[in-house]
Design a protein around this motif. Structure first.
Motif, PDB file in Angstrom:
ATOM      1  N   LEU A 509      28.417  54.861 -16.687  1.00 48.64           N
ATOM      2  CA  LEU A 509      29.244  55.688 -15.877  1.00 48.64           C
ATOM      3  C   LEU A 509      29.206  54.423 -14.842  1.00 48.64           C
ATOM      4  N   ILE A 510      30.479  53.916 -14.076  1.00 50.00           N
ATOM      5  CA  ILE A 510      31.099  53.085 -13.375  1.00 50.00           C
ATOM      6  C   ILE A 510      31.792  54.124 -12.345  1.00 50.00           C
ATOM      7  N   PHE A 511      32.052  53.825 -10.815  1.00 46.47           N
ATOM      8  CA  PHE A 511      32.362  54.951 -10.256  1.00 46.47           C
ATOM      9  C   PHE A 511      32.307  53.499  -9.161  1.00 46.47           C
ATOM     10  N   GLY A 512      32.988  53.671  -7.777  1.00 43.97           N
ATOM     11  CA  GLY A 512      33.259  52.911  -6.881  1.00 43.97           C
ATOM     12  C   GLY A 512      34.828  52.749  -6.649  1.00 43.97           C
ATOM     13  N   PRO A 513      34.971  52.235  -4.686  1.00 41.66           N
ATOM     14  CA  PRO A 513      36.255  51.817  -4.647  1.00 41.66           C
ATOM     15  C   PRO A 513      36.326  50.330  -5.644  1.00 41.66           C
ATOM     16  N   THR A 514      38.458  50.305  -5.562  1.00 40.97           N
ATOM     17  CA  THR A 514      38.231  49.409  -5.597  1.00 40.97           C
ATOM     18  C   THR A 514      39.974  49.048  -5.096  1.00 40.97           C
ATOM     19  N   TYR A 515      40.310  47.862  -4.765  1.00 39.82           N
ATOM     20  CA  TYR A 515      41.712  47.363  -3.874  1.00 39.82           C
ATOM     21  C   TYR A 515      42.299  46.459  -4.170  1.00 39.82           C
ATOM     22  N   SER A 516      43.519  46.355  -4.342  1.00 39.27           N
ATOM     23  CA  SER A 516      44.470  45.343  -4.448  1.00 39.27           C
ATOM     24  C   SER A 516      45.420  44.813  -3.781  1.00 39.27           C
ATOM     25  N   TYR A 517      45.774  43.824  -3.681  1.00 36.07           N
ATOM     26  CA  TYR A 517      46.943  43.095  -2.650  1.00 36.07           C
ATOM     27  C   TYR A 517      48.179  42.348  -3.422  1.00 36.07           C
ATOM     28  N   THR A 518      49.381  43.112  -3.729  1.00 39.85           N
ATOM     29  CA  THR A 518      50.561  41.737  -4.029  1.00 39.85           C
ATOM     30  C   THR A 518      51.417  41.450  -3.524  1.00 39.85           C
ATOM     31  N   TYR A 519      51.381  40.277  -3.453  1.00 31.69           N
ATOM     32  CA  TYR A 519      52.735  39.709  -2.771  1.00 31.69           C
ATOM     33  C   TYR A 519      53.513  39.282  -3.874  1.00 31.69           C
ATOM     34  N   THR A 520      54.912  39.349  -3.905  1.00 31.47           N
ATOM     35  CA  THR A 520      56.076  38.613  -4.829  1.00 31.47           C
ATOM     36  C   THR A 520      57.534  38.598  -4.204  1.00 31.47           C
ATOM     37  N   ASN A 521      57.873  37.765  -4.366  1.00 29.38           N
ATOM     38  CA  ASN A 521      59.025  37.880  -3.948  1.00 29.38           C
ATOM     39  C   ASN A 521      60.061  37.451  -4.960  1.00 29.38           C
ATOM     40  N   THR A 522      59.917  37.349  -6.218  1.00 25.92           N
ATOM     41  CA  THR A 522      60.486  37.709  -7.979  1.00 25.92           C
ATOM     42  C   THR A 522      61.643  38.008  -8.305  1.00 25.92           C
ATOM     43  N   MET A 523      61.907  39.040  -7.225  1.00 26.44           N
ATOM     44  CA  MET A 523      63.459  39.660  -6.878  1.00 26.44           C
ATOM     45  C   MET A 523      64.546  38.857  -7.117  1.00 26.44           C
ATOM     46  N   LEU A 524      64.203  37.370  -5.703  1.00 32.28           N
ATOM     47  CA  LEU A 524      64.759  36.657  -5.269  1.00 32.28           C
ATOM     48  C   LEU A 524      65.751  36.052  -6.859  1.00 32.28           C
ATOM     49  N   GLN A 525      66.563  36.359  -7.026  1.00 31.58           N
ATOM     50  CA  GLN A 525      67.109  35.607  -8.466  1.00 31.58           C
ATOM     51  C   GLN A 525      67.901  33.764  -7.892  1.00 31.58           C
ATOM     52  N   ASN A 526      67.948  33.873  -6.366  1.00 25.33           N
ATOM     53  CA  ASN A 526      69.261  32.986  -6.374  1.00 25.33           C
ATOM     54  C   ASN A 526      68.100  31.861  -5.874  1.00 25.33           C
ATOM     55  N   LYS A 527      67.322  32.345  -5.773  1.00 22.86           N
ATOM     56  CA  LYS A 527      65.861  31.104  -4.557  1.00 22.86           C
ATOM     57  C   LYS A 527      65.950  29.582  -5.785  1.00 22.86           C
ATOM     58  N   LYS A 528      64.972  29.098  -5.710  1.00 24.10           N
ATOM     59  CA  LYS A 528      65.157  27.929  -6.655  1.00 24.10           C
ATOM     60  C   LYS A 528      63.376  28.120  -7.071  1.00 24.10           C
ATOM     61  N   HIS A 529      62.719  28.435  -5.764  1.00 22.19           N
ATOM     62  CA  HIS A 529      61.335  28.413  -6.310  1.00 22.19           C
ATOM     63  C   HIS A 529      60.372  30.618  -6.108  1.00 22.19           C
ATOM     64  N   THR A 530      60.454  31.078  -6.535  1.00 26.35           N
ATOM     65  CA  THR A 530      59.651  32.078  -6.354  1.00 26.35           C
ATOM     66  C   THR A 530      58.016  32.527  -6.585  1.00 26.35           C
ATOM     67  N   TYR A 531      57.382  33.010  -5.786  1.00 26.56           N
ATOM     68  CA  TYR A 531      56.115  32.757  -6.387  1.00 26.56           C
ATOM     69  C   TYR A 531      55.994  34.755  -6.268  1.00 26.56           C
ATOM     70  N   TYR A 532      54.355  35.246  -7.006  1.00 25.69           N
ATOM     71  CA  TYR A 532      54.136  36.380  -7.226  1.00 25.69           C
ATOM     72  C   TYR A 532      52.372  36.319  -7.395  1.00 25.69           C
ATOM     73  N   TYR A 533      51.947  37.087  -6.354  1.00 31.31           N
ATOM     74  CA  TYR A 533      50.096  36.378  -6.136  1.00 31.31           C
ATOM     75  C   TYR A 533      49.784  38.343  -6.070  1.00 31.31           C
ATOM     76  N   LYS A 534      48.365  38.027  -6.818  1.00 29.50           N
ATOM     77  CA  LYS A 534      47.552  39.629  -7.167  1.00 29.50           C
ATOM     78  C   LYS A 534      46.142  39.454  -6.676  1.00 29.50           C
ATOM     79  N   ALA A 535      45.303  39.338  -6.141  1.00 28.45           N
ATOM     80  CA  ALA A 535      44.206  39.648  -5.746  1.00 28.45           C
ATOM     81  C   ALA A 535      43.466  41.456  -5.758  1.00 28.45           C
TER      82      ALA A 535
END
Length: 761
Positions: A509-535
């Motif tokens: 039995l597992i119960f409790g709150p969960t939280y996640s934050y996601t940042y990404t700019n991978t949709m910018l296909q013309n950029k040389k550097h793109t990133y994805y981060y999830k906590a």
């Protein structure tokens, strides 16, 4: 590295470097191998580098692509020879995989010379000179462009419109955010961007009909040596309406607009709600959904931000198939705009059957049938109800548990409200509608020859996006109840070897709150550097545990409905970086760090919440979930079934070179590393506990793969092998000198084939 491998590599290097592609050139022809741009040494280093970077892609033609001095496409073109018919392998190899030699006769030195001169003059090098030349070496030829750019002209003075008109006054208010600065180099592109910036600012200040074409830039280069004065003017032909600031008058919403109809609903069916007039289908939608979605109110000054946010929110409701709006000058009030929103609803109810191929982290591949029924406007407030039933089969194509198939059956219900339902106010200035989501699901899973598992899940939480890049998911509560059944003797025998496996067959039995934050700019296909981060953060029964602390101190296990609840904290961070090398190549990298700590009512993390390593989406040179924990060898066990190895800590790193080979075929070379560890000493798993020497216990693998991009899915095949095995004695873990592709036993023990859907990250 042994002599056999070294000789093979040397032979391969000789073959590759020897395939220059010049043997089959037409008589008297030269292979064009590219161009060099030489810039006068007196040019500042920073400017020289910027000019070379900008000018090189402008030169034509492009030479044949190379890799380590080898021209692979030209090689296959020559290998195929002249096909006798317009189909077949030879035709495909020559015309689809290969490419013809780029001959020097196609190079137009004068054309490239003009391209270079035009670019540098547009960037303030008005006195530039370019000399084009070529050189020959055997059957190859190169081009050289010697550029003496001279000194770049810079901006000495910037003047903005000085008259007293409303539009001129608004332009002057934009000066603090100008893209142009005194002393900045002359740049035609920068001047164009400045016009667009001014236009965007005016759109925020009510100038709906203004556009950048009403501005002109006058440049005076005679004011001083290598200096220019810039004057920004409003063109005389600007229209009257483009000079006016507009406010919002009437806001008209047509929520049941049909594109195939020539007429709009009768205004007699209008419903007035606050500042909105809703015309047609009075009872189809609750008016408050438009109040939440539309940012404009009567009397507001027009601005582009609210214009776009309103459209984005209407689209993000998920209820309308088409969203269109229109602004018209009001007939009755000067300097006012009437706003019209024409909305075409999606069908309210729909049913869909989907057959899909899937893979998971345990290296299981299979198929699944989903039947989904949806109601997109359940309570007339754009709520989405989705009911689904699914069934599927998963098998391990390769791995330690080949033959132990998994059968799944289940159902799930999701209800999504296009707002935050909470006892506190929540406002978002984003174009994405914040949502409340409730989920209830049941799944029956049968792991043949081992056990079956019934799982009941429920959650209630919120999803909101700050913008296109940042997303938050907060489940106020997430409940999982798992009840194993039908445990076989084979699995009981495995428990006798590894007692920790008994946790899998205990009720959880597992119960409790969960939280996640996601940042990404991978949709910018013309950029040389793109990133994805999830906590992500997972808290189970923390409050319940605190309330039950007195009983726990006595050594009692606290139960709810006769089932002990799990108490733990779990944190996970994943970071990805994508480096674009060209339009067809990139380097993708990932690092994942996770930790889970069980306490209070639990002496270890629940099995389904622990970390795993190995498999098609992890360290691909090792069988799924077979690595670790630590230096423990989970493969050294008796019986046919090899249990999944799990841990409380996880560290994983991957980097992958990706290149497009031909249309839908992509290739990759990769390196993966990582391991898992336990926080507590476990007698039956020696070496599993995390220690300061954890870096010595990393598993490392390398490999290559092909990806077939069919647009509707990506089929991935990877072949990998380990170069470091953490379970071997220290000093013997690196396996580079053991590699022997010609040895059947080595291949059987070390080569791992992975078949998967989608990219690993």
């Amino acid at each position: 590295m042994n002599t056999r491998i070294l000789n093979s590599l040397l032979l391969l290097l000789i073959v590759i470097t020897g395939c220059t592609g010049t043997k089959k050139l037409p008589e008297g022809s030269l292979l064009y191998t590219g161009a060099t741009i030489k810039i006068e040494n007196t040019t500042p280093r920073k400017q020289k580098k910027a000019l070379k970077t900008a000018l090189t892609p402008l030169l034509r033609p492009k030479p044949n692509t190379t890799f380590l001095g080898w021209r692979p496409k030209l090689f296959f073109y020559n290998l195929a020879g002249e096909p006798t018919k317009q189909k077949g392998l030879r035709y495909w190899l020559r015309n689809k995989v290969g490419e013809p030699p780029i001959l020097y006769s196609r190079v137009d030195l004068n054309y490239n010379q003009k391209i270079i001169l035009n670019y540098v003059q547009n960037n303030g090098y008005f006195n530039a000179k370019v000399v084009a030349d070529s050189s020959r070496s055997g059957k190859k030829a190169t081009a050289t462009y010697s550029l003496n750019p001279g000194k770049q002209y810079v901006i000495q003075q910037i003047k903005y419109p000085e008259d007293s008109s409303a539009v001129a006054n608004a332009i002057r208010h934009t000066i603090p955010t100008s893209l142009l600065k005194i002393g900045q180099g002359y740049s035609l592109d920068a001047f164009k961007q400045e016009r667009e910036r001014i236009d965007s600012h005016l759109k925020e200040k009510g100038f709906y009909y203004f556009n950048a074409e009403y501005l002109k830039m006058e440049v005076d280069s005679t004011v001083a040596e290598h200096r220019v004065n810039l004057t920004i003017k409003i063109k005389p032909e600007i229209t009257d309406i483009a000079q006016k600031q507009y406010q919002i008058n009437q806001i008209m919403v047509y929520p049941n607009y049909r594109l195939n109809k020539d007429t709009i609903p009768d205004p007699e069916s209008a419903l007035q709600y606050k500042d909105f007039t809703i015309i047609g289908s009075k009872n189809q939608f609750k008016p408050r959904i438009f109040d939440r979605a539309l940012y404009f109110h009567k009397g507001d000054l027009y601005n582009r931000t609210n214009h776009n946010l309103s459209l984005n929110r209407l689209v993000n409701l998920g209820t309308f198939k088409f969203v269109k709006n229109q602004f018209k000058v009001a007939d009755t009030t000067a300097n006012f705009l009437d706003v019209y929103y024409y909305l075409t609803p999606l069908p309210k109810k729909s049913i869909q059957a989907v057959i899909s191929a899937k893979t998971n982290s345990a290296n299981y591949t299979g198929t699944e049938l989903n039947i989904n029924w949806s109601n997109r406007n359940l309570f007339k407030g754009a709520e989405l109800l989705n009911l689904s039933a699914f069934g599927g089969l998963e098998v391990q194509v390769s791995g330690q548990n080949k033959g132990f198939n998994v059968y799944r059956l289940g159902t799930e219900a999701n209800l999504i409200w296009p707002r935050i339902i909470a006892p506190f106010p929540f406002k978002s200035a984003s174009g994405f509608v914040p949502k409340t989501k409730a989920t209830l699901g049941y799944e029956y899973q049968n792991r043949t020859q081992l056990y079956s598992l019934q799982t009941l899940k429920g959650s209630f939480g919120y999803l909101w996006k700050e913008n296109q890049r940042k997303e938050h998911l907060l489940n106020v509560t997430e409940i999982t109840y798992a009840s194993p059944q039908n445990v076989t003797n084979l699995y009981r025998q495995q428990i006798a070897i590894d007692p920790s496996l008994a946790k899998v067959t205990e009720k959880q039995l597992i119960f409790g709150p969960t939280y996640s934050y996601t940042y990404t700019n991978t949709m910018l296909q013309n950029k040389k550097h793109t990133y994805y981060y999830k906590a992500s953060l997972d808290l189970s029964a923390n409050l319940t545990g605190w309330l039950s602390w007195a009983n726990m101190q006595k050594g009692d296990t606290v139960e709810i409905f006769k089932v002990p609840f799990s108490q733990f904290i779990k944190i996970e961070n994943e970071f990805r970086h994508y480096l674009k090398l060209s339009s067809k190549t990139q380097i993708a990298s990932k690092i994942l760090v996770g930790a889970g700590y069980a306490y209070g009512n639990s002496d270890q993390m629940p099995f389904i919440k622990q970390f795993f390593n190995g498999g098609s989406n992890s360290i691909r040179a090792f069988r799924a979930r077979s690595i670790g924990p630590g230096s423990f060898n989970g493969n050294a066990t008796s019986g046919n079934f090899l249990p999944d190895q799990s841990g409380d800590l996880k560290l994983e790193f991957s980097t992958e070179y990706r290149a497009k080979i031909y249309k839908l075929v992509h290739g990759a070379l990769f390196l993966d590393a990582g391991n898992i560890w336990l926080l507590r000493e476990t007698p039956e798993k020696p070496g599993a506990k995390f220690s300061k020497g954890f870096l010595k216990e990393l598993a490392v693998g390398v490999g290559a793969g092909l990806r077939f991009d069919f647009s509707f899915l990506i089929l991935r095949t990877d072949l990998a092998f380990p170069i470091r095995k953490p379970y071997l004695p220290e000093g013997a873990r690196w396996q580079l000198d053991q590699i022997s592709f010609g040895d059947k036993n080595w291949r059987k023990e070390n080569l791992v084939f992975n078949l998967a859907i989608g990219y690993p990250f």
